[in-house]
Design an enzyme around this catalytic site. Structure first.
Site, PDB file in Angstrom:
ATOM      1  N   GLU A 184       0.789  -1.226   0.000  1.00  0.00           N
ATOM      2  CA  GLU A 184       0.000   0.000   0.000  1.00  0.00           C
ATOM      3  C   GLU A 184       0.826   1.284   0.000  1.00  0.00           C
ATOM      4  O   GLU A 184       0.869   2.011   1.008  1.00  0.00           O
ATOM      5  CB  GLU A 184      -0.970  -0.003   1.186  1.00  0.00           C
ATOM      6  CG  GLU A 184      -1.874  -1.218   1.178  1.00  0.00           C
ATOM      7  CD  GLU A 184      -2.978  -1.157   2.210  1.00  0.00           C
ATOM      8  OE1 GLU A 184      -2.881  -0.346   3.138  1.00  0.00           O
ATOM      9  OE2 GLU A 184      -3.938  -1.930   2.087  1.00  0.00           O
ATOM     10  N   GLU A 392      -5.443  -8.660   0.061  1.00  0.00           N
ATOM     11  CA  GLU A 392      -6.151  -8.376   1.318  1.00  0.00           C
ATOM     12  C   GLU A 392      -7.625  -8.131   1.040  1.00  0.00           C
ATOM     13  O   GLU A 392      -7.970  -7.401   0.107  1.00  0.00           O
ATOM     14  CB  GLU A 392      -5.607  -7.120   2.018  1.00  0.00           C
ATOM     15  CG  GLU A 392      -4.300  -7.315   2.721  1.00  0.00           C
ATOM     16  CD  GLU A 392      -3.835  -6.061   3.447  1.00  0.00           C
ATOM     17  OE1 GLU A 392      -4.679  -5.245   3.867  1.00  0.00           O
ATOM     18  OE2 GLU A 392      -2.614  -5.898   3.583  1.00  0.00           O
TER      19      GLU A 392
HETATM   20  C1  BGC Z   1      -3.552  -2.699   5.654  1.00  0.00           C
HETATM   21  C2  BGC Z   1      -3.575  -3.603   6.856  1.00  0.00           C
HETATM   22  C3  BGC Z   1      -4.720  -3.235   7.749  1.00  0.00           C
HETATM   23  C4  BGC Z   1      -5.987  -3.404   6.965  1.00  0.00           C
HETATM   24  C5  BGC Z   1      -7.258  -3.139   7.731  1.00  0.00           C
HETATM   25  C6  BGC Z   1      -4.912  -2.489   5.040  1.00  0.00           C
HETATM   26  O1  BGC Z   1      -4.981  -1.243   4.464  1.00  0.00           O
HETATM   27  O2  BGC Z   1      -2.661  -3.204   4.708  1.00  0.00           O
HETATM   28  O3  BGC Z   1      -2.342  -3.503   7.505  1.00  0.00           O
HETATM   29  O4  BGC Z   1      -4.733  -3.981   8.914  1.00  0.00           O
HETATM   30  O5  BGC Z   1      -5.976  -2.483   5.889  1.00  0.00           O
HETATM   31  O6  BGC Z   1      -7.331  -1.820   8.154  1.00  0.00           O
END
Ligand code: BGC
Length: 499
Positions: A184, A392
């Site tokens: 990110e 993610e």
């Molecule tokens: C990040 C994580 C974070 C997740 C939830 C993402 O933007 O990479 O580190 O825990 O969001 O907020």
């Protein structure tokens, strides 16, 4: 008679629910990051990162005044995590290496053997259990000493990052086949150097974030070129996060333009230089920042441009796009009537939510599964169908074991991804849930729980317990099919099994 009924019923399910089966080579995994789970912040020779400094010096900036000093204690409890990964049956585990655990000062002349061994053991144990390691090299925890030099706003930091990456490749590239340079870049630069909300807490939006962005993109491309020329025995990409930006009113041209501008200036800031045909920042980003800079008495644009040669080197510098996606916003134009310089003003949009969208524990995350399908199709069309791993996607709640809302969120988003693959031929190769376990959620401390495994943070033992979502995800991976029970509002039957 019964058989006939069953045959009709299964035909009915297939036609109404579609084909919920994943291709055999599709990979399912889970994601974590070093500072959020490891703890052991000063154990056995580890150096300080900007997050150690930030959380120690600014408890007021963390919602529950906590730190990641112990976090999920994965530094000492990786064996439990491994058992959970095996139980889930994941094909890959995405975790990050803490730069200051390996190189305590950030510089290559001082290696911490204990840190190297910690990651080496993780990689070996994953492989001996047929779980592919997917390694993120930088998940926000810059060695503190490098911040003294300006961190990512200093273009010279890039060469130290290349040294660090080269070191990791030399140690692990014969074993690790999936590499991610940065997690990110948008959050690193915008939230860390623009809004000052994240470490290192620099509040210089519209200037420092753009300087940071240039260094990060160039550093990424240098690491990619190094990997290809010297190692080249796996895939290397970058993980970029974005919501889907939907026009507030599809029939209002200005809203449609604003949503597209948000896609280009938030996501395209990072993706366009690497994945588009011509490279470089999106034109709209260059034009707007230049015009607003001049209107605001700067002598030129605040966006540091790339040279022709740099544009060429960044373009195509990834084997895959890592996509982090959680939610959707409704977008309309907003000029922000202020003379203050900021990236938000540069983008010039208002982001809202539809009050009908189901909420989560995080104010910024509403449940909008269709946004993922739209986003994937947009990426396919914009960047010529790149190979995508969703690195993610996940849902925050209070941390209870019966996490039916998480199950519904995951089922909905995974279904939406599969639809984009099946109906629009989007090239998605893998998907990872954020996160394996409840962890330290940056400035939200321990107040948001994203884990498939629960951790009771009031208990120093940090015992891991499976939530209902463990069963959901495990079943899905086992049969490579989304369980039909997850559709049409059907209740999901909770099953809790303890390992
Ligand atoms: C990040 C994580 C974070 C997740 C939830 C993402 O933007 O990479 O580190 O825990 O969001 O907020």
């Amino acid at each position: 008679m019964i058989l006939l009924f069953l045959a009709f019923f299964s035909l009915f399910l297939q036609t109404t629910l579609g084909n919920n089966v994943f291709p055999d080579d599709f990979l399912f995994g889970v994601s974590t990051s070093a500072y959020q789970i490891e703890g052991g912040w000063n154990a056995n020779g580890k150096g300080e990162s900007i997050w150690d400094v930030f959380s120690h010096n600014n408890p007021d900036k963390i919602i529950d005044n906590s730190t990641g000093d112990v976090a999920a204690d994965s530094y000492h409890q990786f064996r439990e995590d491994l058992a959970n990964l095996i139980y889930l049956g994941v094909h890959f585990y995405r975790f990050s290496i803490s730069w200051p655990r390996v190189l305590p000062t950030g510089f290559i002349n001082h290696v911490n053997p204990d840190g190297v061994k910690y990651y080496s053991d993780i990689i070996d144990q994953l492989l001996s259990n047929k779980i592919e390691p997917m390694v993120t090299m930088y998940n926000w925890d810059l060695p503190a000493m490098l911040q003294e030099l300006g961190g990512w706003t200093n273009p010279n930091i890039g060469s130290y990052f290349v040294d660090y990456a080269d070191f990791l490749f030399s140690k692990f590239s014969h074993k690790v086949k999936y590499w991610i340079t940065f997690n990110e870049p948008g959050e690193i630069c915008e939230t860390g150097y623009g809004l000052g909300l994240n470490a290192p807490g620099i509040n210089m939006s519209g200037i420092a974030d753009y300087l940071c962005g240039k260094t990060v993109l160039l550093s990424h491309s240098k690491v990619y070129r190094l990997y290809k020329s010297k190692y080249n025995n796996g895939k290397l990409g970058i993980s970029i996060s974005t919501p889907w930006y939907e026009p507030k009113n599809k029939n209002v041209k200005a809203d449609v333009k604003a949503a597209e501008r948000a896609m280009q200036m938030e996501f395209g800031w990072w993706a366009h230089p690497i994945f588009s045909r011509h490279g470089d920042y999106p034109d709209i980003m260059k034009d707007r920042i230049k015009n607003l800079s001049l209107a605001n008495n700067f002598t030129g644009t605040r966006l540091p441009y790339f040279s022709k040669d740099e544009i060429k080197r960044i373009r195509g510098s990834a084997d895959f796009l890592g996509l982090n996606h959680y939610t959707t916003y409704l977008v309309s134009p907003n000029d922000y009537n202020t003379n203050l310089t900021s990236h938000v003003k540069d983008v010039g949009v208002k982001k809202e939510i539809d009050p009908k969208w189901p909420a989560s524990k995080a104010r910024w995350l509403k449940v909008v599964p269709w946004g993922l399908e739209k986003l994937l199709i947009w990426i396919k069309n914009e960047y010529n169908n790149p190979c995508i791993y969703i690195t993610e996607n996940g849902y925050p709640d209070d941390g209870g074991l019966l996490d039916m809302d998480r199950v519904r969120y995951l089922a909905g988003y995974i279904k939406s991804m599969l639809k984009a693959m099946q109906e629009s031929q989007v090239n998605v190769k893998g998907y990872a849930v954020w996160s394996l376990m409840d962890n330290w959620e940056w400035i939200d401390g321990f107040t948001l729980k994203f884990g498939l495994y629960q951790i009771d943070y009031d208990d120093c033992a940090r015992i891991r317990k499976p939530k209902s979502s463990v069963n959901f995800y495990r079943d899905l991976i086992h049969v490579m099919e989304i369980p039909a029970i997850c559709f049409e509002g059907a209740p999901v039957i909770p099953k809790i099994e303890h390992i």
